[in-house]
Design a protein around this motif. Structure first.
Motif, mmCIF file in Angstrom:
data_model
loop_
_atom_site.group_PDB
_atom_site.id
_atom_site.type_symbol
_atom_site.label_atom_id
_atom_site.label_comp_id
_atom_site.label_asym_id
_atom_site.label_seq_id
_atom_site.Cartn_x
_atom_site.Cartn_y
_atom_site.Cartn_z
ATOM 1 N N GLY A 26 0.839 -1.187 0.000
ATOM 2 C CA GLY A 26 0.000 0.000 0.000
ATOM 3 C C GLY A 26 0.876 1.240 0.000
ATOM 4 O O GLY A 26 2.042 1.192 0.408
ATOM 5 N N PHE A 27 0.334 2.342 -0.484
ATOM 6 C CA PHE A 27 1.065 3.610 -0.407
ATOM 7 C C PHE A 27 0.099 4.744 -0.089
ATOM 8 O O PHE A 27 -1.105 4.631 -0.287
ATOM 9 C CB PHE A 27 1.853 3.898 -1.694
ATOM 10 N N ARG A 28 0.672 5.828 0.428
ATOM 11 C CA ARG A 28 -0.070 7.058 0.708
ATOM 12 C C ARG A 28 0.710 8.195 0.070
ATOM 13 O O ARG A 28 1.900 8.356 0.296
ATOM 14 C CB ARG A 28 -0.198 7.304 2.206
ATOM 15 N N LEU A 29 0.011 8.969 -0.730
ATOM 16 C CA LEU A 29 0.622 10.049 -1.492
ATOM 17 C C LEU A 29 0.070 11.379 -0.997
ATOM 18 O O LEU A 29 -1.132 11.597 -0.989
ATOM 19 C CB LEU A 29 0.273 9.844 -2.964
ATOM 20 N N GLY A 40 -3.324 4.115 -2.243
ATOM 21 C CA GLY A 40 -3.306 3.286 -3.429
ATOM 22 C C GLY A 40 -2.531 2.013 -3.192
ATOM 23 O O GLY A 40 -2.084 1.726 -2.084
ATOM 24 N N VAL A 41 -2.368 1.250 -4.252
ATOM 25 C CA VAL A 41 -1.649 -0.023 -4.212
ATOM 26 C C VAL A 41 -0.497 0.038 -5.205
ATOM 27 O O VAL A 41 -0.647 0.523 -6.332
ATOM 28 C CB VAL A 41 -2.586 -1.204 -4.570
ATOM 29 N N LEU A 42 0.652 -0.461 -4.771
ATOM 30 C CA LEU A 42 1.843 -0.558 -5.608
ATOM 31 C C LEU A 42 2.081 -2.025 -5.925
ATOM 32 O O LEU A 42 2.241 -2.847 -5.016
ATOM 33 C CB LEU A 42 3.055 0.007 -4.872
ATOM 34 N N LYS A 43 2.077 -2.369 -7.211
ATOM 35 C CA LYS A 43 2.395 -3.733 -7.648
ATOM 36 C C LYS A 43 3.869 -3.765 -8.015
ATOM 37 O O LYS A 43 4.378 -2.845 -8.667
ATOM 38 C CB LYS A 43 1.550 -4.116 -8.865
ATOM 39 N N ILE A 44 4.551 -4.829 -7.611
ATOM 40 C CA ILE A 44 5.984 -4.981 -7.870
ATOM 41 C C ILE A 44 6.194 -6.236 -8.702
ATOM 42 O O ILE A 44 5.737 -7.323 -8.324
ATOM 43 C CB ILE A 44 6.768 -5.095 -6.550
ATOM 44 N N PHE A 153 5.255 4.258 2.084
ATOM 45 C CA PHE A 153 4.874 2.900 1.693
ATOM 46 C C PHE A 153 4.641 2.032 2.924
ATOM 47 O O PHE A 153 5.344 2.162 3.918
ATOM 48 C CB PHE A 153 5.977 2.253 0.845
ATOM 49 N N GLU A 154 3.686 1.133 2.815
ATOM 50 C CA GLU A 154 3.504 0.091 3.813
ATOM 51 C C GLU A 154 4.530 -1.003 3.517
ATOM 52 O O GLU A 154 5.093 -1.049 2.421
ATOM 53 C CB GLU A 154 2.082 -0.475 3.726
ATOM 54 N N PRO A 155 4.769 -1.900 4.479
ATOM 55 C CA PRO A 155 5.691 -3.015 4.201
ATOM 56 C C PRO A 155 5.209 -3.835 2.996
ATOM 57 O O PRO A 155 4.012 -4.009 2.784
ATOM 58 C CB PRO A 155 5.646 -3.849 5.480
ATOM 59 N N VAL A 156 6.166 -4.334 2.237
ATOM 60 C CA VAL A 156 5.849 -5.114 1.041
ATOM 61 C C VAL A 156 5.330 -6.497 1.441
ATOM 62 O O VAL A 156 5.882 -7.147 2.335
ATOM 63 C CB VAL A 156 7.090 -5.267 0.136
ATOM 64 N N ASN A 157 4.266 -6.911 0.779
ATOM 65 C CA ASN A 157 3.767 -8.280 0.895
ATOM 66 C C ASN A 157 4.338 -9.041 -0.292
ATOM 67 O O ASN A 157 3.912 -8.838 -1.431
ATOM 68 C CB ASN A 157 2.232 -8.306 0.838
ATOM 69 N N TRP A 158 5.317 -9.903 -0.025
ATOM 70 C CA TRP A 158 6.001 -10.639 -1.105
ATOM 71 C C TRP A 158 5.245 -11.913 -1.438
ATOM 72 O O TRP A 158 4.729 -12.587 -0.564
ATOM 73 C CB TRP A 158 7.430 -10.988 -0.687
ATOM 74 N N TRP A 159 5.194 -12.220 -2.724
ATOM 75 C CA TRP A 159 4.609 -13.473 -3.186
ATOM 76 C C TRP A 159 5.749 -14.475 -3.303
ATOM 77 O O TRP A 159 6.679 -14.263 -4.080
ATOM 78 C CB TRP A 159 3.958 -13.302 -4.556
#
Length: 160
Positions: A26-29, A40-44, A153-159
């Protein structure tokens, strides 16, 4: 489609089909308007070539906001980052985005009235990417972006 006309959107989709979805956050702008930040959401994703080089694709996605001032401010944040990205070279970018940084390429479909989502893609290219994705994203890329954009940014949720 007329013969001899190149469909760049189709070509981009074809290239992106080989990326490996790695995680999301997740992110906050901060739009700079004194109101609530834009969530919003950040896809990596990543694409690693046989020689170990490659790129990280970051896709920022948020709703476009019904208020005209907030819509314009949202687009403005990414326009300003786009100018920064065009000027970033291997030397200046490595200090902010990690060793082996080459360049950033941004793609935005723009913000048109009626669009259900505001989406911006950026590809960050590296001379050596294989085996480095998590460390680069967590230790360099996200902090680097937060240093030049009004974003958290929130912590990344890794797949896995």
């Amino acid at each position: 489609m007329a013969e001899g006309v190149i469909d760049l959107i189709k070509q981009l989709r074809d290239l992106k089909a080989h990326e490996h979805l790695a995680g999301f956050a997740g992110f906050r702008l901060d739009l700079g308007l004194g109101g609530a930040p834009k969530d919003g959401v950040l896809k990596i994703a990543e694409f690693v070539r046989p020689d170990g080089s490659g790129y990280i694709t970051l896709t920022f996605q948020t709703d476009p906001d019904p208020e005209p001032d907030r819509r314009a401010a949202l687009a403005g944040v990414f326009d300003r980052f786009g100018r920064f990205a065009q000027a970033a070279d291997a030397t200046t970018g490595a200090g902010r985005f990690g060793q082996g940084f080459e360049y950033i390429m941004m793609a935005s479909q723009g913000l048109v009235d009626g669009d259900p989502w505001f989406v911006v893609d950026m590809d960050i290219y590296y001379k050596k990417l294989a085996g480095r994705l998590r460390a680069l994203v967590e230790e360099a890329v996200l902090p680097g972006l937060a240093g030049v954009m009004p974003v958290t940014f929130e912590p990344v949720n890794w797949w896995d």
